[in-house]
Design a protein around this motif. Structure first.
Motif, mmCIF file in Angstrom:
data_model
loop_
_atom_site.group_PDB
_atom_site.id
_atom_site.type_symbol
_atom_site.label_atom_id
_atom_site.label_comp_id
_atom_site.label_asym_id
_atom_site.label_seq_id
_atom_site.Cartn_x
_atom_site.Cartn_y
_atom_site.Cartn_z
ATOM 1 N N ILE A 18 10.262 -19.864 72.654
ATOM 2 C CA ILE A 18 10.912 -18.702 72.094
ATOM 3 C C ILE A 18 11.956 -18.689 71.320
ATOM 4 C CG2 ILE A 18 9.661 -17.199 74.017
ATOM 5 C CD1 ILE A 18 12.360 -17.020 75.428
ATOM 6 N N GLY A 19 12.122 -17.969 70.493
ATOM 7 C CA GLY A 19 13.473 -18.062 69.582
ATOM 8 C C GLY A 19 13.787 -16.607 68.764
ATOM 9 N N ALA A 20 14.724 -16.932 68.070
ATOM 10 C CA ALA A 20 15.258 -15.809 67.475
ATOM 11 C C ALA A 20 16.651 -16.095 66.535
ATOM 12 C CB ALA A 20 15.862 -14.450 68.512
ATOM 13 N N GLY A 21 17.079 -15.105 65.714
ATOM 14 C CA GLY A 21 18.139 -15.495 64.741
ATOM 15 C C GLY A 21 17.606 -15.622 63.505
ATOM 16 N N PRO A 22 18.537 -15.797 62.554
ATOM 17 C CA PRO A 22 18.184 -15.919 61.184
ATOM 18 C C PRO A 22 17.690 -17.221 60.931
ATOM 19 C CG PRO A 22 20.540 -15.780 61.385
ATOM 20 C CD PRO A 22 19.820 -15.157 62.743
ATOM 21 N N SER A 23 16.857 -17.776 59.936
ATOM 22 C CA SER A 23 16.518 -19.059 59.601
ATOM 23 C C SER A 23 17.422 -19.811 59.175
ATOM 24 C CB SER A 23 15.369 -18.942 58.744
ATOM 25 O OG SER A 23 15.746 -18.528 57.342
ATOM 26 N N GLU A 24 18.366 -19.450 58.477
ATOM 27 C CA GLU A 24 19.476 -20.155 57.862
ATOM 28 C C GLU A 24 20.762 -20.283 58.859
ATOM 29 O OE1 GLU A 24 20.482 -15.830 56.880
ATOM 30 O OE2 GLU A 24 18.652 -17.102 57.080
ATOM 31 N N GLY A 25 20.665 -19.694 60.029
ATOM 32 C CA GLY A 25 21.776 -19.777 60.920
ATOM 33 C C GLY A 25 21.670 -21.264 61.549
ATOM 34 N N ARG A 26 22.947 -21.429 62.149
ATOM 35 C CA ARG A 26 23.121 -22.985 62.758
ATOM 36 C C ARG A 26 22.327 -23.021 63.840
ATOM 37 N NH1 ARG A 26 29.256 -25.126 64.632
ATOM 38 N NH2 ARG A 26 28.732 -26.296 66.484
ATOM 39 N N PRO A 27 21.527 -23.940 64.090
ATOM 40 C CA PRO A 27 20.576 -24.368 64.979
ATOM 41 C C PRO A 27 21.028 -24.672 66.447
ATOM 42 C CG PRO A 27 20.703 -26.141 63.434
ATOM 43 C CD PRO A 27 21.625 -25.122 63.127
ATOM 44 N N VAL A 28 20.456 -24.055 67.454
ATOM 45 C CA VAL A 28 20.810 -24.361 68.592
ATOM 46 C C VAL A 28 19.194 -24.504 69.462
ATOM 47 C CG1 VAL A 28 21.888 -23.626 71.055
ATOM 48 C CG2 VAL A 28 22.846 -22.747 68.565
ATOM 49 N N LEU A 29 19.226 -25.610 70.255
ATOM 50 C CA LEU A 29 18.139 -25.838 71.115
ATOM 51 C C LEU A 29 18.500 -25.520 72.549
ATOM 52 C CD1 LEU A 29 15.144 -26.663 70.666
ATOM 53 C CD2 LEU A 29 15.875 -29.105 71.394
ATOM 54 N N LEU A 30 17.778 -24.910 73.407
ATOM 55 C CA LEU A 30 18.104 -24.748 74.708
ATOM 56 C C LEU A 30 16.777 -25.291 75.656
ATOM 57 C CD1 LEU A 30 18.885 -20.857 74.288
ATOM 58 C CD2 LEU A 30 20.541 -22.830 74.268
ATOM 59 N N LEU A 31 17.447 -26.127 76.651
ATOM 60 C CA LEU A 31 16.214 -26.881 77.442
ATOM 61 C C LEU A 31 16.347 -26.341 78.750
ATOM 62 C CD1 LEU A 31 16.878 -30.582 76.274
ATOM 63 C CD2 LEU A 31 15.054 -28.867 75.521
ATOM 64 N N HIS A 32 15.261 -25.667 79.176
ATOM 65 C CA HIS A 32 15.341 -25.271 80.650
ATOM 66 C C HIS A 32 15.254 -26.249 81.803
ATOM 67 C CE1 HIS A 32 10.984 -26.268 81.420
ATOM 68 N NE2 HIS A 32 10.763 -25.902 80.102
ATOM 69 N N GLY A 33 15.534 -25.723 83.006
ATOM 70 C CA GLY A 33 15.424 -26.615 84.030
ATOM 71 C C GLY A 33 14.071 -26.546 84.991
ATOM 72 N N GLY A 38 11.317 -21.699 79.293
ATOM 73 C CA GLY A 38 12.252 -21.204 78.148
ATOM 74 C C GLY A 38 12.596 -19.699 78.294
ATOM 75 N N LEU A 39 11.752 -18.981 78.930
ATOM 76 C CA LEU A 39 12.210 -17.589 79.281
ATOM 77 C C LEU A 39 13.378 -17.397 79.785
ATOM 78 C CD1 LEU A 39 8.496 -16.229 80.335
ATOM 79 C CD2 LEU A 39 9.833 -15.741 78.217
ATOM 80 N N VAL A 40 13.840 -18.540 80.652
ATOM 81 C CA VAL A 40 15.053 -18.139 81.432
ATOM 82 C C VAL A 40 16.181 -18.099 80.641
ATOM 83 C CG1 VAL A 40 15.638 -20.824 81.469
ATOM 84 C CG2 VAL A 40 16.348 -19.341 83.210
ATOM 85 N N ALA A 50 22.556 -12.789 68.022
ATOM 86 C CA ALA A 50 23.257 -11.598 67.502
ATOM 87 C C ALA A 50 24.322 -12.169 66.718
ATOM 88 C CB ALA A 50 23.619 -10.780 68.398
ATOM 89 N N HIS A 51 24.983 -13.422 66.797
ATOM 90 C CA HIS A 51 26.121 -13.815 66.140
ATOM 91 C C HIS A 51 25.745 -14.734 65.088
ATOM 92 C CE1 HIS A 51 28.315 -12.598 69.788
ATOM 93 N NE2 HIS A 51 29.495 -12.641 69.155
ATOM 94 N N GLY A 52 24.308 -14.816 64.829
ATOM 95 C CA GLY A 52 24.211 -15.507 63.600
ATOM 96 C C GLY A 52 23.472 -17.051 63.732
ATOM 97 N N TYR A 53 23.166 -17.263 64.913
ATOM 98 C CA TYR A 53 22.506 -18.517 65.220
ATOM 99 C C TYR A 53 21.244 -18.582 65.063
ATOM 100 C CZ TYR A 53 27.242 -20.091 67.071
ATOM 101 O OH TYR A 53 28.554 -20.559 67.185
ATOM 102 N N ARG A 54 20.626 -19.632 64.810
ATOM 103 C CA ARG A 54 19.132 -19.785 65.022
ATOM 104 C C ARG A 54 18.982 -20.518 66.346
ATOM 105 N NH1 ARG A 54 14.392 -17.510 64.993
ATOM 106 N NH2 ARG A 54 12.461 -19.283 64.836
ATOM 107 N N VAL A 55 18.081 -19.869 67.205
ATOM 108 C CA VAL A 55 17.930 -20.371 68.650
ATOM 109 C C VAL A 55 16.549 -20.421 69.134
ATOM 110 C CG1 VAL A 55 18.850 -20.150 70.890
ATOM 111 C CG2 VAL A 55 20.181 -18.949 69.124
ATOM 112 N N VAL A 56 16.118 -21.690 69.690
ATOM 113 C CA VAL A 56 14.778 -21.750 70.061
ATOM 114 C C VAL A 56 14.923 -22.414 71.492
ATOM 115 C CG1 VAL A 56 13.068 -23.173 69.768
ATOM 116 C CG2 VAL A 56 13.808 -22.151 67.708
ATOM 117 N N ALA A 57 14.120 -21.992 72.343
ATOM 118 C CA ALA A 57 13.940 -22.551 73.843
ATOM 119 C C ALA A 57 12.703 -22.901 74.038
ATOM 120 C CB ALA A 57 14.425 -21.375 74.938
ATOM 121 N N PRO A 58 12.229 -24.474 74.020
ATOM 122 C CA PRO A 58 10.836 -24.543 74.128
ATOM 123 C C PRO A 58 10.496 -24.622 75.600
ATOM 124 C CG PRO A 58 12.234 -26.524 73.691
ATOM 125 C CD PRO A 58 13.120 -25.304 73.393
#
Length: 204
Positions: A18-33, A38-40, A50-58
């Motif tokens: 799942i992901g959100a944020g502008p495609s040009e935003g600073r990228p952040v990858l979130l890894l679940h436990g 990734g829903l967590v 909302a602060h302009g990051y591009r965030v993805v949680a696989p």
């Protein structure tokens, strides 16, 4: 902020995310436990986006139906690190901020060590440095007792059968009181119709 479902194809398989944020935003990858998906991270994704990051949680290896090998040896930490690199390359991220929780935190530590030029910043929640953990497991009996589940859960298929028996009673108990009831119902189901509902606004 709309959180979208994604599919990321790599040589190891197709990872749900799942992901959100502008495609040009600073990228952040979130890894679940473990045992989450990734829903967590949904609320954190919304806040960062909302602060302009591009965030993805696989959903990591074993959690994504399209990247779920059967052999235990296919879950070596080096392969999980390779997955992180492959996912970020497929996303077009030369560098990225990496956040991990629990088992995802362990993967994050090893990824940052193996690929320091790719990981811009590292944030790890609830997971000590692998070296510190290894030392403590050798020297602290209480920590060995607390961490023994990591050995027990390597028994396959016995672990899966036990957790999923009686309508996944033991697995559901792991989530009780820790996530909202919708999340408790979604995790045992894996990839289900409820995932879309959770992404669109219900808490994981």
């Amino acid at each position: 902020m709309v959180v979208s479902q994604l599919s990321v194809s790599t040589c190891a398989g197709v990872f749900d995310a799942i992901g959100a944020g502008p495609s040009e935003g600073r990228p952040v990858l979130l890894l679940h436990g473990l045992p989450q998906t990734g829903l967590v991270w949904r609320r954190q994704i919304e806040a960062l986006a909302a602060h302009g990051y591009r965030v993805v949680a696989p959903d990591q290896r074993g959690y994504s139906p399209g990247a779920r090998p059967q052999r235990p040896e296919d879950y070596r930490i080096s392969l999980l690190v390779d997955d992180v690199v492959a996912i970020t390359e497929e996303l077009g991220w030369a560098t990225f901020d990496l956040v991990g929780h629990d088992w995802g935190g362990a993967v994050a530590w090893w990824t940052a060590d193996a690929h320091p030029g790719r990981v811009r910043t590292l944030t790890v929640v609830s997971t000590p440095h692998p070296g510190a953990l290894a030392t403590t497991l050798r020297t602290d009996q209480d920590q060995r007792r607390r961490s023994h589940y990591m050995i027990d859960w390597r028994e396959t298929p016995a672990t899966e059968e036990r957790l999923l028996a009686h309508d996944a009673r033991e697995l559901r108990a792991l989530y009780a009181g820790k996530v909202p009831q919708d999340g408790v119902e979604a995790y045992p189901a894996g990839r289900s119709h409820r995932r879309a509902e959770l992404v669109q606004g219900r808490p994981p």
